[in-house]
Scaffold this active site. Structure first.
Site, PDB file in Angstrom:
ATOM      1  N   CYS A  88       0.823  -1.206   0.000  1.00 23.81           N
ATOM      2  CA  CYS A  88       0.000   0.000   0.000  1.00 23.81           C
ATOM      3  C   CYS A  88       0.867   1.270   0.000  1.00 23.81           C
ATOM      4  O   CYS A  88       1.673   1.458   0.913  1.00 23.81           O
ATOM      5  CB  CYS A  88      -0.911  -0.013   1.225  1.00 23.81           C
ATOM      6  SG  CYS A  88      -1.833   1.519   1.460  1.00 23.81           S
ATOM      7  N   VAL A 143      -5.984   0.663   6.047  1.00 24.39           N
ATOM      8  CA  VAL A 143      -4.621   0.927   6.497  1.00 24.39           C
ATOM      9  C   VAL A 143      -4.136   2.174   5.764  1.00 24.39           C
ATOM     10  O   VAL A 143      -4.638   2.489   4.685  1.00 24.39           O
ATOM     11  CB  VAL A 143      -3.672  -0.268   6.209  1.00 24.39           C
ATOM     12  CG1 VAL A 143      -4.113  -1.499   6.957  1.00 24.39           C
ATOM     13  CG2 VAL A 143      -3.521  -0.554   4.733  1.00 24.39           C
ATOM     14  N   LYS A 148     -10.288  -9.275   6.105  1.00 24.27           N
ATOM     15  CA  LYS A 148      -9.715  -8.698   7.320  1.00 24.27           C
ATOM     16  C   LYS A 148      -9.999  -9.549   8.563  1.00 24.27           C
ATOM     17  O   LYS A 148     -11.051 -10.181   8.655  1.00 24.27           O
ATOM     18  CB  LYS A 148     -10.274  -7.293   7.543  1.00 24.27           C
ATOM     19  CG  LYS A 148     -10.082  -6.344   6.355  1.00 24.27           C
ATOM     20  CD  LYS A 148     -10.763  -5.021   6.634  1.00 24.27           C
ATOM     21  CE  LYS A 148     -10.665  -4.088   5.431  1.00 24.27           C
ATOM     22  NZ  LYS A 148     -11.546  -4.518   4.325  1.00 24.27           N
ATOM     23  N   SER A 177      -2.843   8.486   6.175  1.00 24.09           N
ATOM     24  CA  SER A 177      -1.381   8.594   6.066  1.00 24.09           C
ATOM     25  C   SER A 177      -0.861  10.003   6.326  1.00 24.09           C
ATOM     26  O   SER A 177       0.117  10.187   7.067  1.00 24.09           O
ATOM     27  CB  SER A 177      -0.908   8.112   4.691  1.00 24.09           C
ATOM     28  OG  SER A 177      -1.439   8.905   3.648  1.00 24.09           O
TER      29      SER A 177
END
Length: 239
Positions: free
Chosen positions: A28, A68, A55, A82
């Site tokens: 990712c 994520v 998941k 992020s």
């Protein structure tokens, strides 16, 4: 630390005393941003990889949306997204700094522009629209002119100065994966490197950085991950 991508039926790995925990997915680009920041700042941490297509039940208690990256600080605080995470790390662990105080206002403007590039890139890899690849790349190049001019005016190897900083770290994962696009579309594209001498030099300098090498990701493998994910046949641990 989990090298495998954990799914249903797995147990949540116990926390490591004194370590930040990063919930990630190996390929990712958004999680890659956080790994770069943690490595650059040399913050003690461990990584747990999550199978995003299947998941584990316990992960939804960490991040209700199941996305994520998600960072759990040593005090148990959970931070997601992020850009938010990297800014959180900058505030709590300010050394070495990711912002140059003299350019921070302009840096934030550039990051807003870069979000537009990320959106185009994401639409391309997930085939969310029918825009031809070359047209999408041309649009990205139109935005990159601003970054080329900024590096030229700053006359520094990185956007922050002589060492990488916030812009460099948030940009890099997508730059590193850019060559996946012609593989995914099975066609060549025209990117005029001569129009972007400062960016090409920046790419070279970024590749020399130890923390970048440590977290490097293959664009060929990334293309395979995207293809398998789009087809619904992804096996993150055997790609």
């Amino acid at each position: 630390m989990s090298t495998l991508h954990l799914g249903p039926g797995s147990e949540q790995p116990p926390r490591v005393e004194g370590n930040i925990r990063l919930y990630s997915m190996k390929f990712c680009p958004f999680a890659h941003r956080v790994r770069l920041a943690l490595s650059f700042k040399k913050i003690p941490h461990d990584i747990v990889n999550i199978n995003l297509k299947n998941k584990p039940e316990w992960y939804l208690k960490v991040h209700p949306e199941g996305k994520v990256p998600a960072l759990v600080d040593v005090d148990g605080k959970v931070v997601t997204d992020s850009t938010v995470i990297v800014n959180y790390l900058e505030e709590k662990y300010p050394e070495p700094p990711l912002y140059n105080k003299a350019t921070i206002t302009r840096d934030l403007e550039l990051l807003d522009t870069y979000d537009k590039i990320v959106k185009i890139f994401s639409n391309c890899i997930h085939k969310k629209d029918t825009t031809p690849l070359q047209k999408a790349v041309d649009e990205i190049c139109g935005y990159l002119v601003e970054f080329e001019e900024e590096l030229k005016s700053r006359n520094t190897p990185f956007f922050t100065g002589n060492t990488p900083g916030m812009i460099d770290i948030l940009m890099w994962p997508f730059v590193e994966r850019a060559k996946a696009l012609p593989i995914l579309y099975n066609e060549s594209l025209n990117f005029d490197k001569e129009k972007f001498p400062c960016i090409m030099k920046w790419i070279y300098e970024m590749k020399q950085q130890g923390f970048v090498k440590k977290n490097a990701s293959s664009y060929e493998v990334f293309a395979k991950v995207v293809e398998a994910s789009n087809a619904g046949t992804i096996d993150y641990d055997n790609i």
